[in-house]
Structures are given as C-alpha cells and as structure tokens.
Design a protein around this motif. Structure first.
Motif, PDB file in Angstrom:
ATOM      1  N   LEU A  60       0.836  -1.204   0.000  1.00 47.80           N
ATOM      2  CA  LEU A  60       0.000   0.000   0.000  1.00 47.80           C
ATOM      3  C   LEU A  60       0.869   1.253   0.000  1.00 47.80           C
ATOM      4  O   LEU A  60       0.566   2.233  -0.697  1.00 47.80           O
ATOM      5  CB  LEU A  60      -0.948  -0.007   1.199  1.00 47.80           C
ATOM      6  N   ALA A  61       1.962   1.227   0.755  1.00 46.80           N
ATOM      7  CA  ALA A  61       2.890   2.366   0.761  1.00 46.80           C
ATOM      8  C   ALA A  61       3.524   2.545  -0.612  1.00 46.80           C
ATOM      9  O   ALA A  61       3.702   3.677  -1.083  1.00 46.80           O
ATOM     10  CB  ALA A  61       3.962   2.167   1.833  1.00 46.80           C
ATOM     11  N   ASP A  62       3.865   1.442  -1.267  1.00 43.59           N
ATOM     12  CA  ASP A  62       4.451   1.519  -2.609  1.00 43.59           C
ATOM     13  C   ASP A  62       3.454   2.101  -3.602  1.00 43.59           C
ATOM     14  O   ASP A  62       3.818   2.907  -4.465  1.00 43.59           O
ATOM     15  CB  ASP A  62       4.916   0.136  -3.086  1.00 43.59           C
ATOM     16  N   TYR A  63       2.195   1.699  -3.491  1.00 47.17           N
ATOM     17  CA  TYR A  63       1.166   2.257  -4.378  1.00 47.17           C
ATOM     18  C   TYR A  63       1.042   3.758  -4.167  1.00 47.17           C
ATOM     19  O   TYR A  63       0.963   4.534  -5.123  1.00 47.17           O
ATOM     20  CB  TYR A  63      -0.188   1.587  -4.126  1.00 47.17           C
ATOM     21  N   ALA A  64       1.030   4.192  -2.906  1.00 49.19           N
ATOM     22  CA  ALA A  64       0.942   5.627  -2.617  1.00 49.19           C
ATOM     23  C   ALA A  64       2.148   6.371  -3.181  1.00 49.19           C
ATOM     24  O   ALA A  64       2.006   7.460  -3.753  1.00 49.19           O
ATOM     25  CB  ALA A  64       0.832   5.849  -1.106  1.00 49.19           C
ATOM     26  N   ALA A  65       3.333   5.777  -3.048  1.00 48.16           N
ATOM     27  CA  ALA A  65       4.539   6.408  -3.597  1.00 48.16           C
ATOM     28  C   ALA A  65       4.469   6.474  -5.123  1.00 48.16           C
ATOM     29  O   ALA A  65       4.896   7.459  -5.730  1.00 48.16           O
ATOM     30  CB  ALA A  65       5.784   5.643  -3.151  1.00 48.16           C
ATOM     31  N   ALA A  66       3.927   5.433  -5.741  1.00 46.55           N
ATOM     32  CA  ALA A  66       3.790   5.422  -7.207  1.00 46.55           C
ATOM     33  C   ALA A  66       2.843   6.526  -7.669  1.00 46.55           C
ATOM     34  O   ALA A  66       3.103   7.197  -8.669  1.00 46.55           O
ATOM     35  CB  ALA A  66       3.291   4.055  -7.682  1.00 46.55           C
ATOM     36  N   ILE A  67       1.766   6.745  -6.935  1.00 48.80           N
ATOM     37  CA  ILE A  67       0.832   7.818  -7.271  1.00 48.80           C
ATOM     38  C   ILE A  67       1.537   9.168  -7.177  1.00 48.80           C
ATOM     39  O   ILE A  67       1.420  10.012  -8.073  1.00 48.80           O
ATOM     40  CB  ILE A  67      -0.403   7.776  -6.359  1.00 48.80           C
ATOM     41  N   GLY A  68       2.260   9.367  -6.092  1.00 48.37           N
ATOM     42  CA  GLY A  68       3.005  10.616  -5.937  1.00 48.37           C
ATOM     43  C   GLY A  68       4.009  10.825  -7.050  1.00 48.37           C
ATOM     44  O   GLY A  68       4.151  11.932  -7.587  1.00 48.37           O
ATOM     45  N   PHE A  69       4.701   9.750  -7.432  1.00 53.40           N
ATOM     46  CA  PHE A  69       5.671   9.830  -8.517  1.00 53.40           C
ATOM     47  C   PHE A  69       4.973  10.140  -9.842  1.00 53.40           C
ATOM     48  O   PHE A  69       5.436  10.971 -10.622  1.00 53.40           O
ATOM     49  CB  PHE A  69       6.458   8.528  -8.618  1.00 53.40           C
ATOM     50  N   ALA A  70       3.842   9.495 -10.099  1.00 52.42           N
ATOM     51  CA  ALA A  70       3.110   9.725 -11.352  1.00 52.42           C
ATOM     52  C   ALA A  70       2.746  11.190 -11.498  1.00 52.42           C
ATOM     53  O   ALA A  70       2.798  11.742 -12.605  1.00 52.42           O
ATOM     54  CB  ALA A  70       1.854   8.859 -11.399  1.00 52.42           C
ATOM     55  N   ARG A  71       2.420  11.837 -10.395  1.00 49.13           N
ATOM     56  CA  ARG A  71       2.052  13.256 -10.444  1.00 49.13           C
ATOM     57  C   ARG A  71       3.217  14.147 -10.866  1.00 49.13           C
ATOM     58  O   ARG A  71       3.003  15.279 -11.269  1.00 49.13           O
ATOM     59  CB  ARG A  71       1.499  13.702  -9.096  1.00 49.13           C
ATOM     60  N   THR A  72       4.443  13.641 -10.779  1.00 45.71           N
ATOM     61  CA  THR A  72       5.615  14.435 -11.150  1.00 45.71           C
ATOM     62  C   THR A  72       6.071  14.186 -12.581  1.00 45.71           C
ATOM     63  O   THR A  72       6.971  14.874 -13.064  1.00 45.71           O
ATOM     64  CB  THR A  72       6.809  14.142 -10.218  1.00 45.71           C
ATOM     65  N   LEU A  73       5.479  13.210 -13.250  1.00 43.46           N
ATOM     66  CA  LEU A  73       5.917  12.863 -14.600  1.00 43.46           C
ATOM     67  C   LEU A  73       5.552  13.956 -15.591  1.00 43.46           C
ATOM     68  O   LEU A  73       4.440  14.503 -15.556  1.00 43.46           O
ATOM     69  CB  LEU A  73       5.299  11.535 -15.047  1.00 43.46           C
ATOM     70  N   ASP A  74       6.494  14.255 -16.468  1.00 42.14           N
ATOM     71  CA  ASP A  74       6.280  15.257 -17.500  1.00 42.14           C
ATOM     72  C   ASP A  74       5.096  14.863 -18.368  1.00 42.14           C
ATOM     73  O   ASP A  74       5.002  13.729 -18.837  1.00 42.14           O
ATOM     74  CB  ASP A  74       7.549  15.388 -18.349  1.00 42.14           C
ATOM     75  N   GLY A  75       4.186  15.781 -18.574  1.00 43.25           N
ATOM     76  CA  GLY A  75       3.033  15.540 -19.430  1.00 43.25           C
ATOM     77  C   GLY A  75       1.850  14.919 -18.727  1.00 43.25           C
ATOM     78  O   GLY A  75       0.817  14.682 -19.346  1.00 43.25           O
ATOM     79  N   VAL A  76       1.981  14.642 -17.420  1.00 36.22           N
ATOM     80  CA  VAL A  76       0.882  14.040 -16.658  1.00 36.22           C
ATOM     81  C   VAL A  76       0.137  15.128 -15.899  1.00 36.22           C
ATOM     82  O   VAL A  76       0.737  15.991 -15.277  1.00 36.22           O
ATOM     83  CB  VAL A  76       1.408  12.957 -15.683  1.00 36.22           C
ATOM     84  N   ASP A  77      -1.177  15.060 -15.961  1.00 34.11           N
ATOM     85  CA  ASP A  77      -2.036  15.944 -15.183  1.00 34.11           C
ATOM     86  C   ASP A  77      -2.188  15.326 -13.799  1.00 34.11           C
ATOM     87  O   ASP A  77      -2.911  14.339 -13.634  1.00 34.11           O
ATOM     88  CB  ASP A  77      -3.393  16.098 -15.872  1.00 34.11           C
ATOM     89  N   GLY A  78      -1.511  15.878 -12.821  1.00 30.23           N
ATOM     90  CA  GLY A  78      -1.505  15.322 -11.469  1.00 30.23           C
ATOM     91  C   GLY A  78      -2.862  15.295 -10.800  1.00 30.23           C
ATOM     92  O   GLY A  78      -3.055  14.579  -9.817  1.00 30.23           O
ATOM     93  N   ALA A  79      -3.807  16.043 -11.325  1.00 28.99           N
ATOM     94  CA  ALA A  79      -5.157  16.041 -10.775  1.00 28.99           C
ATOM     95  C   ALA A  79      -6.007  14.918 -11.367  1.00 28.99           C
ATOM     96  O   ALA A  79      -7.123  14.684 -10.905  1.00 28.99           O
ATOM     97  CB  ALA A  79      -5.830  17.384 -11.024  1.00 28.99           C
ATOM     98  N   ARG A  80      -5.461  14.236 -12.387  1.00 32.43           N
ATOM     99  CA  ARG A  80      -6.225  13.150 -13.023  1.00 32.43           C
ATOM    100  C   ARG A  80      -5.406  11.857 -12.980  1.00 32.43           C
ATOM    101  O   ARG A  80      -4.859  11.398 -13.967  1.00 32.43           O
ATOM    102  CB  ARG A  80      -6.593  13.518 -14.462  1.00 32.43           C
TER     103      ARG A  80
END
Length: 132
Positions: free
Chosen positions: A88-108
C-alpha cells in the motif's frame, strides 16, 4: 516506453512509464491522465500487465506500471516478501511519482489493480483523496 524508479520509504521501486498517444484525453495544457498499475498477490509488471498499459497508452492515457518492493526489478530484501502494508505504501509512492511525470495531469490520476491489487486500489484511492 521508459524505465523509471521512485522511492518508497527506504527502497527504490522500479516501473515503466508509457506515454499516451494522441490528444483524446489531453487537457488545455496538453497534460494527460495517468493510470497507475500494479499486479496482484506476488506477480510483477511483466506478468501480464503490459498489454493493459499499452492499450491505455494507445487510447491516449499515460500509464505507470510498477513492481512492489521485494519483487521484480524493485529493491527490497528478502526477496518475494509479501507485506500488504508495504505494498500500500508503494502504491501511494507510485501515485506521488506519477504526479511528477512530464506531461501528466496530477489532478487526473487513476489507480488500477489486477487480482489482489484490485483490493489495494480502494484503500489507496481513499487515503489519497484525489485518485480515481
């Protein structure tokens, strides 16, 4: 498709980021939603998740597929250790990381699970408060 790593606690988790094709889901700024994906019980990203991620990317969504710590290309000793709390912690970290990816809308951000991780996505999304 690019290999990525991100920190989860004191370990590095490994994954793959696929960029969405086209602009079907792009916002006004060109950013796209991202589907964050992990496998079930003790499988890895290369155990059948990639075809799903590829289909999301073909449809225009970014996808981040990752291995939990202790499995696959991610760090963590001992190997093959199943810890729901850590997953569960890894999933939360992955979500946080996804929000930092270039071209990703962190709100979606979308969380998607297969098998055992289908159960993980519910508490992860609730804890996050913004994930779909």
């Amino acid at each position: 498709m690019s290999a990525v790593t991100f920190d989860s606690g004191s370990v590095r988790c490994a994954g793959v980021h696929l960029r969405g094709r086209g602009d079907a889901f792009a916002g006004a700024d060109g950013a796209r939603p991202c589907v964050v994906m992990a496998h079930g019980f003790a499988a890895t990203a290369d155990s059948g998740l990639m075809p799903f991620a590829e289909r999301f990317a073909e449809a225009g969504l970014d996808a981040l597929v990752f291995d939990y710590r202790h499995f696959g290309a991610s760090e963590g000793e001992p190997r093959q250790l199943l810890s729901i709390r850590r997953q569960l912690a890894d999933y939360a970290a992955a979500i946080g990381f996804a929000r930092t990816l270039d071209g990703v809308d962190g709100a979606r951000i979308v969380v998607w699970g297969s098998s055992f991780s289908g159960g993980h996505v519910v508490p992860v999304a609730v804890a996050d408060g913004r994930a779909a």
